[in-house]
Design a protein around this motif. Sequence first.
Motif, PDB file in Angstrom:
ATOM      1  N   GLY A 146     -19.779  27.012 -13.318  1.00 21.85           N
ATOM      2  CA  GLY A 146     -20.713  26.158 -14.030  1.00 21.85           C
ATOM      3  C   GLY A 146     -21.766  25.501 -13.160  1.00 21.85           C
ATOM      4  O   GLY A 146     -22.505  24.626 -13.620  1.00 21.85           O
ATOM      5  N   GLU A 147     -21.877  25.922 -11.899  1.00 18.88           N
ATOM      6  CA  GLU A 147     -22.820  25.284 -10.978  1.00 18.88           C
ATOM      7  C   GLU A 147     -24.288  25.462 -11.377  1.00 18.88           C
ATOM      8  O   GLU A 147     -25.136  24.693 -10.932  1.00 18.88           O
ATOM      9  CB  GLU A 147     -22.614  25.833  -9.567  1.00 18.88           C
ATOM     10  N   PHE A 148     -24.588  26.458 -12.199  1.00 17.48           N
ATOM     11  CA  PHE A 148     -25.975  26.750 -12.549  1.00 17.48           C
ATOM     12  C   PHE A 148     -26.258  26.549 -14.036  1.00 17.48           C
ATOM     13  O   PHE A 148     -27.303  26.967 -14.522  1.00 17.48           O
ATOM     14  CB  PHE A 148     -26.319  28.184 -12.133  1.00 17.48           C
ATOM     15  N   ASP A 149     -25.360  25.915 -14.742  1.00 15.29           N
ATOM     16  CA  ASP A 149     -25.534  25.734 -16.188  1.00 15.29           C
ATOM     17  C   ASP A 149     -26.830  25.021 -16.539  1.00 15.29           C
ATOM     18  O   ASP A 149     -27.435  25.300 -17.568  1.00 15.29           O
ATOM     19  CB  ASP A 149     -24.352  24.959 -16.780  1.00 15.29           C
ATOM     20  N   HIS A 150     -27.272  24.104 -15.685  1.00 15.44           N
ATOM     21  CA  HIS A 150     -28.493  23.353 -15.986  1.00 15.44           C
ATOM     22  C   HIS A 150     -29.723  24.254 -16.030  1.00 15.44           C
ATOM     23  O   HIS A 150     -30.713  23.918 -16.669  1.00 15.44           O
ATOM     24  CB  HIS A 150     -28.693  22.219 -14.980  1.00 15.44           C
ATOM     25  N   PHE A 151     -29.670  25.428 -15.398  1.00 14.11           N
ATOM     26  CA  PHE A 151     -30.797  26.362 -15.466  1.00 14.11           C
ATOM     27  C   PHE A 151     -30.893  27.047 -16.827  1.00 14.11           C
ATOM     28  O   PHE A 151     -31.944  27.547 -17.197  1.00 14.11           O
ATOM     29  CB  PHE A 151     -30.694  27.431 -14.376  1.00 14.11           C
ATOM     30  N   ALA A 152     -29.795  27.087 -17.556  1.00  9.97           N
ATOM     31  CA  ALA A 152     -29.755  27.766 -18.854  1.00  9.97           C
ATOM     32  C   ALA A 152     -29.859  26.789 -20.019  1.00  9.97           C
ATOM     33  O   ALA A 152     -29.670  27.173 -21.165  1.00  9.97           O
ATOM     34  CB  ALA A 152     -28.466  28.581 -18.980  1.00  9.97           C
ATOM     35  N   ALA A 153     -30.178  25.542 -19.735  1.00  5.44           N
ATOM     36  CA  ALA A 153     -30.293  24.547 -20.805  1.00  5.44           C
ATOM     37  C   ALA A 153     -31.455  24.893 -21.722  1.00  5.44           C
ATOM     38  O   ALA A 153     -32.504  25.366 -21.282  1.00  5.44           O
ATOM     39  CB  ALA A 153     -30.490  23.158 -20.218  1.00  5.44           C
ATOM     40  N   ASP A 154     -31.264  24.665 -23.002  1.00 11.93           N
ATOM     41  CA  ASP A 154     -32.323  24.892 -24.002  1.00 11.93           C
ATOM     42  C   ASP A 154     -33.382  23.825 -23.797  1.00 11.93           C
ATOM     43  O   ASP A 154     -33.103  22.627 -23.906  1.00 11.93           O
ATOM     44  CB  ASP A 154     -31.717  24.808 -25.394  1.00 11.93           C
ATOM     45  N   PRO A 155     -34.633  24.210 -23.508  1.00 10.14           N
ATOM     46  CA  PRO A 155     -35.685  23.216 -23.258  1.00 10.14           C
ATOM     47  C   PRO A 155     -35.928  22.278 -24.442  1.00 10.14           C
ATOM     48  O   PRO A 155     -36.352  21.144 -24.252  1.00 10.14           O
ATOM     49  CB  PRO A 155     -36.933  24.031 -22.978  1.00 10.14           C
ATOM     50  N   GLY A 156     -35.641  22.733 -25.639  1.00  7.99           N
ATOM     51  CA  GLY A 156     -35.865  21.898 -26.810  1.00  7.99           C
ATOM     52  C   GLY A 156     -34.825  20.818 -26.994  1.00  7.99           C
ATOM     53  O   GLY A 156     -35.102  19.729 -27.499  1.00  7.99           O
ATOM     54  N   THR A 157     -33.590  21.116 -26.570  1.00  3.94           N
ATOM     55  CA  THR A 157     -32.508  20.175 -26.795  1.00  3.94           C
ATOM     56  C   THR A 157     -31.920  19.603 -25.512  1.00  3.94           C
ATOM     57  O   THR A 157     -31.251  18.577 -25.525  1.00  3.94           O
ATOM     58  CB  THR A 157     -31.370  20.830 -27.579  1.00  3.94           C
ATOM     59  N   GLY A 158     -32.146  20.328 -24.387  1.00  3.05           N
ATOM     60  CA  GLY A 158     -31.554  19.903 -23.123  1.00  3.05           C
ATOM     61  C   GLY A 158     -30.102  20.285 -23.001  1.00  3.05           C
ATOM     62  O   GLY A 158     -29.432  19.914 -22.052  1.00  3.05           O
ATOM     63  N   THR A 159     -29.568  21.025 -23.977  1.00  2.74           N
ATOM     64  CA  THR A 159     -28.176  21.447 -23.930  1.00  2.74           C
ATOM     65  C   THR A 159     -28.084  22.908 -23.524  1.00  2.74           C
ATOM     66  O   THR A 159     -29.046  23.661 -23.610  1.00  2.74           O
ATOM     67  CB  THR A 159     -27.495  21.263 -25.308  1.00  2.74           C
ATOM     68  N   ASP A 160     -26.905  23.306 -23.106  1.00  6.95           N
ATOM     69  CA  ASP A 160     -26.684  24.697 -22.718  1.00  6.95           C
ATOM     70  C   ASP A 160     -26.832  25.600 -23.921  1.00  6.95           C
ATOM     71  O   ASP A 160     -26.500  25.235 -25.050  1.00  6.95           O
ATOM     72  CB  ASP A 160     -25.271  24.873 -22.140  1.00  6.95           C
ATOM     73  N   THR A 161     -27.366  26.813 -23.648  1.00  2.00           N
ATOM     74  CA  THR A 161     -27.529  27.781 -24.715  1.00  2.00           C
ATOM     75  C   THR A 161     -26.316  28.662 -24.834  1.00  2.00           C
ATOM     76  O   THR A 161     -25.513  28.746 -23.987  1.00  2.00           O
ATOM     77  CB  THR A 161     -28.767  28.670 -24.459  1.00  2.00           C
TER      78      THR A 161
END
Length: 73
Positions: A58-73
Amino acid sequence: MSALNWQKSSFSANANGCVHIAAADDGSIKLHESDDPDVIVTTTPEKLRAFILGVKAGEFDHFAADPGTGTDT
């Protein structure tokens, strides 16, 4: 050098939005994006293994965050 056998993740939604990976005859690992296949990144199995372990942790989960919601996709 023989032709590379490019593979993509079964999680890729379509052919134009994914990263492909292949093992080369020299033992290196090649990566490219489907929408820019002429740009190829070369790495080693060891470095790829470290990266995959980081992804699994999970070290890179922040790169996959949905830009609209800020949550993981």
